[in-house]
Design a protein around this motif. Structure first.
Motif, PDB file in Angstrom:
ATOM      1  N   SER A 117      13.933  -4.896 -22.554  1.00 33.75           N
ATOM      2  CA  SER A 117      14.560  -4.005 -23.536  1.00 33.75           C
ATOM      3  C   SER A 117      15.575  -3.142 -22.809  1.00 33.75           C
ATOM      4  N   MET A 118      16.519  -2.585 -23.568  1.00 36.74           N
ATOM      5  CA  MET A 118      17.399  -1.585 -22.951  1.00 36.74           C
ATOM      6  C   MET A 118      16.575  -0.398 -22.470  1.00 36.74           C
ATOM      7  N   TRP A 121      15.784   0.342 -18.920  1.00 40.14           N
ATOM      8  CA  TRP A 121      16.826   0.962 -18.094  1.00 40.14           C
ATOM      9  C   TRP A 121      17.029   2.440 -18.394  1.00 40.14           C
ATOM     10  N   VAL A 138      11.330  -5.695 -16.374  1.00 41.84           N
ATOM     11  CA  VAL A 138      12.596  -5.818 -15.636  1.00 41.84           C
ATOM     12  C   VAL A 138      12.313  -6.091 -14.161  1.00 41.84           C
ATOM     13  N   CYS A 159      17.541  -7.796 -22.254  1.00 42.92           N
ATOM     14  CA  CYS A 159      17.351  -6.372 -22.545  1.00 42.92           C
ATOM     15  C   CYS A 159      18.174  -6.038 -23.777  1.00 42.92           C
ATOM     16  N   SER A 160      17.536  -6.104 -24.919  1.00 41.13           N
ATOM     17  CA  SER A 160      18.258  -5.916 -26.176  1.00 41.13           C
ATOM     18  C   SER A 160      18.287  -4.457 -26.583  1.00 41.13           C
ATOM     19  N   GLY A 161      19.244  -4.149 -27.458  1.00 38.32           N
ATOM     20  CA  GLY A 161      19.337  -2.824 -28.032  1.00 38.32           C
ATOM     21  C   GLY A 161      18.680  -2.781 -29.392  1.00 38.32           C
ATOM     22  N   SER A 210      18.708  -9.163 -15.375  1.00 37.55           N
ATOM     23  CA  SER A 210      18.489  -8.718 -16.747  1.00 37.55           C
ATOM     24  C   SER A 210      19.832  -8.645 -17.461  1.00 37.55           C
ATOM     25  N   ILE A 212      21.799  -7.222 -20.364  1.00 41.50           N
ATOM     26  CA  ILE A 212      21.726  -6.109 -21.314  1.00 41.50           C
ATOM     27  C   ILE A 212      22.667  -6.388 -22.481  1.00 41.50           C
ATOM     28  N   ASP A 214      23.243  -4.573 -25.790  1.00 36.43           N
ATOM     29  CA  ASP A 214      22.827  -3.370 -26.523  1.00 36.43           C
ATOM     30  C   ASP A 214      23.960  -2.622 -27.198  1.00 36.43           C
ATOM     31  N   THR A 218      23.360   1.611 -23.162  1.00 40.07           N
ATOM     32  CA  THR A 218      22.944   2.064 -21.820  1.00 40.07           C
ATOM     33  C   THR A 218      24.110   2.474 -20.943  1.00 40.07           C
ATOM     34  N   THR A 219      25.347   2.275 -21.386  1.00 40.88           N
ATOM     35  CA  THR A 219      26.501   2.678 -20.582  1.00 40.88           C
ATOM     36  C   THR A 219      26.902   4.123 -20.849  1.00 40.88           C
TER      37      THR A 219
END
Length: 220
Positions: A117-118, A121, A138, A159-161, A210, A212, A214, A218-219
């Protein structure tokens, strides 16, 4: 979900939906089988792969996709709830991956895609158990990817959002979309394409990583 040469095997606790999915696949001229099982049970996970090999011959790709979660203030979180979340979201992922690796070592390789998952992170208030488990997935993916790289077993994680699925209440969707830089929820089809990329030879030089997906969350 277990894949291989136009053969599909779905595993879930929900027998009614699992059987319906099996029939959908068969209608597409795909060899398919559903088995009801609990991935937190060593015995049931071992049985899943034993039956897979007996039915289809070998295991090529495993989409290690199971998870639960509950939002609760951490000081109110019962230990039993913590253990249940970690048991499904992390321990279950390990058990499935371990059995898949056993089989892939016999046949010269394969690919595993773990669902993280996001939140593997970044943190999220009220989701301590879920966050801890997904961080574990992760790093488990990193460790397994390194460990079996020379055996031609590639192991990566999605790692989905926030994804537009029935698990998200309708009244929450707009709020979650607003929290996402792209200002929308992800689509299930977008996640499926990301998994397919990691499962096929298009990602043949990728392991322990991983991906990502999302919408930029996460950025931030």
């Amino acid at each position: 979900m277990v894949y291989g040469r136009n053969r599909r095997w779905a595993v879930d606790l929900n027998e009614e939906k699992g059987k319906a999915f099996e029939n959908e696949l068969k209608a597409l001229n795909t060899e398919a089988l559903f088995v009801k099982a609990n991935i937190t049970s060593e015995e049931e996970v071992a049985h899943i792969f034993k039956q897979t090999v007996e039915t289809f011959g070998q295991v090529d790709v495993v989409f290690n996709n199971a998870g639960i979660g509950r939002v609760s203030p951490s000081h109110d979180l019962e230990y039993a709830e913590w253990r249940n979340t970690v048991n499904v979201d992390l321990d279950g992922v390990f058990l499935v991956a371990r059995e898949a690796i056993h089989e892939m070592l016999k046949t010269g390789g394969g690919t595993i895609v773990n669902t993280a998952s996001m939140y593997g992170w970044v943190g999220s208030p009220g989701s301590a158990a879920y966050n801890a488990a997904k961080v574990g997935v992760v790093n488990l993916t990193r460790s397994l990817g390194l460990e079996y790289a020379e055996q031609n077993i590639r192991i990566n994680a999605l790692c989905s959002g926030f994804i537009d699925t029935p698990i998200i209440p309708e009244e929450s969707k707009q709020v979650l979309a607003t929290m996402t830089p792209m200002k929308r929820l992800g689509k299930a089809e977008e996640m499926a394409k990301a998994v397919l990329f990691m499962a096929c030879d298009d990602s043949s030089f990728m392991t322990g990583n991983s991906l990502i997906v999302d919408g930029g969350y996460t950025t931030q």
